[in-house]
Design an enzyme around this catalytic site. Structure first.
Site, PDB file in Angstrom:
ATOM      1  N   ASP A  99       0.790  -1.120  -0.050  1.00  0.00           N
ATOM      2  CA  ASP A  99       0.021  -0.043   0.053  1.00  0.00           C
ATOM      3  C   ASP A  99       0.969   1.115  -0.057  1.00  0.00           C
ATOM      4  OD1 ASP A  99      -2.501   1.503   0.260  1.00  0.00           O
ATOM      5  OD2 ASP A  99      -2.276   1.158   2.388  1.00  0.00           O
ATOM      6  N   HIS A 100       0.623   2.147  -1.002  1.00  0.00           N
ATOM      7  CA  HIS A 100       1.093   3.545  -0.819  1.00  0.00           C
ATOM      8  C   HIS A 100       2.973   3.198  -1.009  1.00  0.00           C
ATOM      9  CE1 HIS A 100      -2.021   6.037  -0.638  1.00  0.00           C
ATOM     10  NE2 HIS A 100      -2.660   5.130   0.098  1.00  0.00           N
TER      11      HIS A 100
HETATM   12  P1  13P Z   1      -9.123   5.297   4.961  1.00  0.00           P
HETATM   13  O1  13P Z   1      -8.129   6.006   6.071  1.00  0.00           O
HETATM   14  O2  13P Z   1     -10.410   5.579   4.692  1.00  0.00           O
HETATM   15  O3  13P Z   1      -9.252   3.724   5.884  1.00  0.00           O
HETATM   16  O4  13P Z   1      -8.298   4.672   3.785  1.00  0.00           O
HETATM   17  C1  13P Z   1      -7.240   3.711   3.752  1.00  0.00           C
HETATM   18  C2  13P Z   1      -6.562   3.828   2.448  1.00  0.00           C
HETATM   19  O5  13P Z   1      -6.783   4.193   1.512  1.00  0.00           O
HETATM   20  C3  13P Z   1      -5.214   2.796   2.464  1.00  0.00           C
HETATM   21  O6  13P Z   1      -4.372   3.115   1.409  1.00  0.00           O
HETATM   22  O1  G3H Z   2      -3.476   5.022   3.470  1.00  0.00           O
HETATM   23  C1  G3H Z   2      -2.554   4.742   4.610  1.00  0.00           C
HETATM   24  C2  G3H Z   2      -3.229   3.456   5.228  1.00  0.00           C
HETATM   25  O2  G3H Z   2      -4.301   3.699   6.153  1.00  0.00           O
HETATM   26  C3  G3H Z   2      -2.046   2.808   6.005  1.00  0.00           C
HETATM   27  O3  G3H Z   2      -1.655   3.871   7.065  1.00  0.00           O
HETATM   28  O4  G3H Z   2       0.845   4.313   6.543  1.00  0.00           O
HETATM   29  O5  G3H Z   2      -0.381   4.632   8.870  1.00  0.00           O
HETATM   30  O6  G3H Z   2       0.060   2.326   7.845  1.00  0.00           O
HETATM   31  P1  G3H Z   2      -0.185   3.795   7.631  1.00  0.00           P
HETATM   32 ZN    ZN Z   3      -4.629   4.891   0.473  1.00  0.00          ZN
END
Ligand code: 13P
Ligand code: G3H
Ligand code: ZN
Length: 316
Positions: free
Chosen positions: A81-82
């Site tokens: 993720d990201h």
């Molecule tokens: P929320 O903060 O709305 O749960 O989004 C999570 C997200 O986009 C993780 O990549």
């Molecule tokens: O978009 C971000 C997700 O909610 C993950 O959050 O980077 O704090 O783990 P984090």
């Molecule tokens: Zn996100």
């Protein structure tokens, strides 16, 4: 069973959305698998850079492999993720991830294209798919804070151009959501007009919606009644998940809501049992409550009940 993200998307596209849920620890992992099994839903496990640093990236892999053994009927993908470029390569080379997200959405268009293209080339060589992002969501991520005024919705013409130039496999679009618990000040609605235009330019192409937590107000009220101070929170209307899915949103990211479940369970537990210090007691409650939450989200996303059909389609 770990499958490719592409296999999940092929089954879901245009019909329902796959829930993409972040994990950081064993309790979250157990709750997630239990909830997905109870609702018979395929899912995506998301691992953020912050999660990889929290204990150790190998701890997360170990937990996921163990959960896969404990729940042999589960069908899921593992997704970064990201990611930044370096973390994407680390995940691609690890051989463990089904897909990665390269998030260069804060860079100018051409630089975003350049970075995304490099990651796509490296990932495709190993059969891994790539989610990219265009447009800018508001809110807070690990090391990026986008002020409300700086957030920009995805431009549909740019989206088409971006996908052609980069060869990415799915696209995170900014359609009005933001990360965290404070998403809307006024009208609480997605920009379906923008989504329709993106779909018209990219038919059949999986879109991703970040920042999709609903921030349940009853949950926030319970947290605040137990000593929390979460003010002016607002989330996505859960009745908009499925209409978005029908318009090509194939992956819906939900993380903040799970943190709210954790906070409510633990605040209430220690308020009501001030003498307690065995963390397993609230941990057990949290696993069950998170499992219930996940199952409820899978119902709303339309992924609940899809597992058997997906399994049959994977055998063909
Ligand atoms: P929320 O903060 O709305 O749960 O989004 C999570 C997200 O986009 C993780 O990549
Ligand atoms: O978009 C971000 C997700 O909610 C993950 O959050 O980077 O704090 O783990 P984090
Ligand atoms: Zn996100």
């Amino acid at each position: 069973m770990i499958v490719t993200t592409a296999e999940l998307f092929k089954h879901a596209y245009g019909k329902y959305a796959i829930g993409a849920y972040n994990i950081n620890n064993a309790e979250q992992t157990m709750g997630l698998f239990k909830g997905c099994m109870a609702s018979k839903a395929p899912f995506i496990i998301q691992i953020s850079k912050g999660a990889r640093k929290y204990t150790d990236k190998l701890m997360l892999e170990g937990m996921i492999r163990s959960a896969d053994t404990i729940f042999p009927d589960a069908i899921f993908a593992v997704h970064l993720d990201h990611g930044d470029e370096e973390t994407c390569y680390d995940c691609i080379n690890s051989g463990f991830y089904s897909s990665v997200m390269i998030d260069a959405s804060h860079d100018p268009f051409e630089k975003n294209v350049e970075i995304t293209k490099r990651v796509v080339e490296a990932a495709h060589k190993k059969g891994i798919s790539v989610e990219a992002e265009l447009g800018m969501l508001g809110g807070v991520e690990e090391d990026v804070k986008v002020e409300d005024g700086a957030a920009t919705l995805t431009d549909p013409a740019e989206a088409e151009d971006f996908v052609k130039k980069t060869g990415c496999d799915s696209l995170a679009c900014a359609i009005g959501t933001s990360h965290g618990a404070f998403k809307f000040k006024g009208k609480q609605s997605l920009h379906f007009d923008v989504l329709e235009k993106i779909k018209a330019r990219l038919p059949g192409f999986p879109l991703v919606m970040h920042g999709s937590s609903s921030v349940p107000q009853d949950e926030v009220a319970r947290i605040n009644a137990a000593g929390g101070q979460i003010k002016d929170s607002a989330g996505v209307n859960v009745n908009e998940y499925l209409p978005a899915a029908k318009l090509g949103v194939t992956k819906i990211n939900i993380d903040t809501d799970g943190r709210l479940v954790w906070t409510r369970v633990h605040r209430e537990f220690f308020r009501d049992k001030p003498g307690e210090f065995d963390f397993r007691a609230p941990g057990k409650v949290y696993i069950e409550e998170y499992a219930k939450f996940i199952a409820s989200r899978n119902e709303l996303l339309g992924s609940a009940g899809q597992l058997d059909d997906l399994r049959a389609s994977l055998k063909k």
